[in-house]
Design a protein around this motif. Structure first.
Motif, short mmCIF file in Angstrom:
data_model
loop_
_atom_site.label_atom_id
_atom_site.label_comp_id
_atom_site.label_asym_id
_atom_site.label_seq_id
_atom_site.Cartn_x
_atom_site.Cartn_y
_atom_site.Cartn_z
N SER A 29 0.77 -1.39 -0.04
CA SER A 29 0.01 0.01 0.15
C SER A 29 0.92 1.30 0.07
O SER A 29 2.01 1.39 0.64
CB SER A 29 -0.84 -0.04 1.28
OG SER A 29 -1.55 1.15 1.27
N PRO A 30 0.43 2.30 -0.69
CA PRO A 30 1.17 3.43 -0.88
C PRO A 30 1.05 4.29 0.78
O PRO A 30 1.75 5.25 0.82
CB PRO A 30 0.63 4.38 -1.86
CG PRO A 30 -0.86 3.99 -2.00
CD PRO A 30 -0.68 2.44 -1.53
N ILE A 31 0.10 3.83 1.67
CA ILE A 31 0.09 4.45 2.95
C ILE A 31 0.94 4.08 3.82
O ILE A 31 1.28 3.01 4.25
CB ILE A 31 -1.44 4.08 3.54
CG1 ILE A 31 -2.47 4.43 2.57
CG2 ILE A 31 -1.47 4.77 4.95
CD1 ILE A 31 -3.81 4.14 2.95
N LYS A 32 2.18 5.01 4.22
CA LYS A 32 3.09 4.69 5.06
C LYS A 32 3.09 5.48 6.20
O LYS A 32 3.71 5.17 7.48
CB LYS A 32 4.40 5.08 4.29
CG LYS A 32 4.59 4.51 3.01
CD LYS A 32 4.79 2.98 3.13
CE LYS A 32 4.97 2.37 1.76
NZ LYS A 32 4.88 0.89 1.58
N THR A 33 2.54 6.65 6.20
CA THR A 33 2.41 7.58 7.40
C THR A 33 0.90 8.21 7.58
O THR A 33 0.13 7.75 6.75
CB THR A 33 3.50 8.82 7.17
OG1 THR A 33 2.65 9.76 6.19
CG2 THR A 33 4.53 8.49 6.73
N ALA A 34 0.80 8.83 8.69
CA ALA A 34 -0.56 9.50 8.79
C ALA A 34 -0.92 10.33 8.00
O ALA A 34 -2.20 10.26 7.42
CB ALA A 34 -0.69 10.01 10.24
N ARG A 40 -1.40 13.35 16.54
CA ARG A 40 0.01 13.15 17.20
C ARG A 40 0.97 13.43 15.96
O ARG A 40 1.89 13.80 16.07
CB ARG A 40 0.17 11.74 17.89
CG ARG A 40 -0.46 11.77 19.02
CD ARG A 40 0.11 10.58 19.86
NE ARG A 40 -0.69 10.26 21.23
CZ ARG A 40 -0.43 9.28 22.13
NH1 ARG A 40 0.65 8.42 21.60
NH2 ARG A 40 -1.25 9.11 23.00
N ALA A 41 0.29 13.02 14.86
CA ALA A 41 1.33 13.18 13.53
C ALA A 41 1.28 14.67 13.14
O ALA A 41 1.99 14.90 11.90
CB ALA A 41 0.76 12.34 12.67
N GLY A 42 0.50 15.34 13.55
CA GLY A 42 0.56 16.94 13.30
C GLY A 42 -0.46 17.36 12.30
O GLY A 42 -0.49 18.55 11.63
#
Length: 348
Positions: free
Chosen positions: A138-143, A170-172
């Motif tokens: 999946s291209p989803i790696k971060t928030a 928390r990830a901004g």
């Protein structure tokens, strides 16, 4: 954060719900108001109405099967996959007890629902936790990659929504960016399939459903609730203030029996606990698949016998204050729960 469902916590709907609860509590023929019914042992009622879950066994059901609840009996009225719906049913008088994520309980009490948490019944530990999974590749790696994406959850206004939003905070991510992450209500038993079919981009998977999905491979967690919050009891059973006032002996019996069942499950060999759960499911004859309970690992409950700690409500009170949904000083944890009926209170 977008919500693709007809369920939710809309103010108007909750106002109607609470209005109807007043009528039901005034004229409904429920166990909580049946003053004529007297059980053995000084109990005010003979049975407690509740909602269950398909292919699973709850601690009150375990308590009844072990003989801890007698002479009280449980009366099954249907299944639910939603904690908020379960405690709403208790408010309206359709059931005598219900269980939900503690943050959802705070929100319902803040909407003037006359309920009190009486015992913790699920939580997070090293063996029992929820992951928020994406497909391998999946291209989803971060928030931030979740902006514009869809996440499958079992219901809104409960555990998964709070955890997801906390992860994004928390990830901004800004409130505007968080609103672009869409939560889609999907029954837990089909969340894995929905993810693998690319109908959603991520899915909340916990317990036996998570383990079965991991056995099949091809998925990994983007984050987990344990990573964010550590080990804690996450949800509680509630009774209405009226039920407690009219049926104090039954309330105590319910909590005592459930607390003993939690400790039985905590201290009994896993294989025996699983066998008991399978027996409960098969014995009730609802044509359910009992295979998922065979992957059961732990109670997940932090406090002995489900004892509730201030921090398990303070966390979500403070979270709702930061979200602007509560004002500082509106509520304190001690106002929302009681351990008074729990036989392990003096052992903590």
């Amino acid at each position: 954060m977008k919500r693709k469902t007809v369920q939710g916590w809309a103010g108007a709907s909750l106002t109607l719900l609470l209005g109807s609860s007043i009528l039901l509590s005034g004229c409904g023929a429920s166990a909580a108001t049946d003053k004529e019914s007297k059980s053995d042992g000084g109990l005010e009622v003979k049975e407690l109405r509740y909602q269950g879950g398909v292919g699973s066994a709850t601690f009150p059901e375990l308590a009844e099967d072990l003989g801890y609840l007698a002479p009280l009996k449980l009366k099954f009225v249907g299944n639910t996959i939603s904690g908020p719906q379960d405690i709403q049913a208790t408010v309206t008088g359709d059931t005598d007890f219900g269980g939900a994520f503690n943050g959802a309980i705070v929100k319902l009490i803040a909407a003037k629902a006359p309920i009190k948490a009486v015992i913790g019944y699920y939580g997070v530990d090293d063996n029992t936790w929820t992951g928020y999974y994406v497909l391998d590749g999946s291209p989803i790696k971060t928030a931030r990659d979740l902006i514009g994406k869809r996440i499958a959850v079992n219901t809104l206004g409960a555990h998964h929504e709070f955890v997801i939003k906390e992860y994004l905070h928390r990830a901004g991510l800004t409130p505007e960016e968080i609103k672009k992450v869409t939560l889609v209500v999907v029954p837990p038993v089909t969340s894995e399939q929905t993810l693998r079919a690319n109908q959603i981009d991520a899915a909340a998977l916990g317990g036996v459903l998570r383990d079965k999905a991991l056995e099949r491979g091809g998925i990994h967690p983007l984050f987990t609730d344990q990573e964010l919050f550590g080990n804690f009891s996450a949800g509680s059973y509630v009774l209405t203030d009226k039920f407690i006032a009219h049926n104090p002996n039954a309330a105590r019996k319910f909590v005592e029996a459930t607390a003993k069942a939690i400790e039985w499950a905590r201290n009994t060999p896993r294989e025996e606990v699983v066998a008991r759960y399978v027996q409960i499911i098969e014995k009730r004859g609802r044509k359910e698949d009992a295979s998922t309970v065979k992957l059961w690992k732990s109670t997940g409950v932090a406090g002995k016998g489900g004892l509730i700690a201030d921090k398990e409500f303070d966390t979500w009170i403070n979270w709702l204050i930061n979200e602007g949904e509560l004002q500082k000083g509106d509520y304190k944890a001690a106002d929302l729960y009681t351990n008074a009926f729990n036989p392990y209170l003096n052992e903590k």
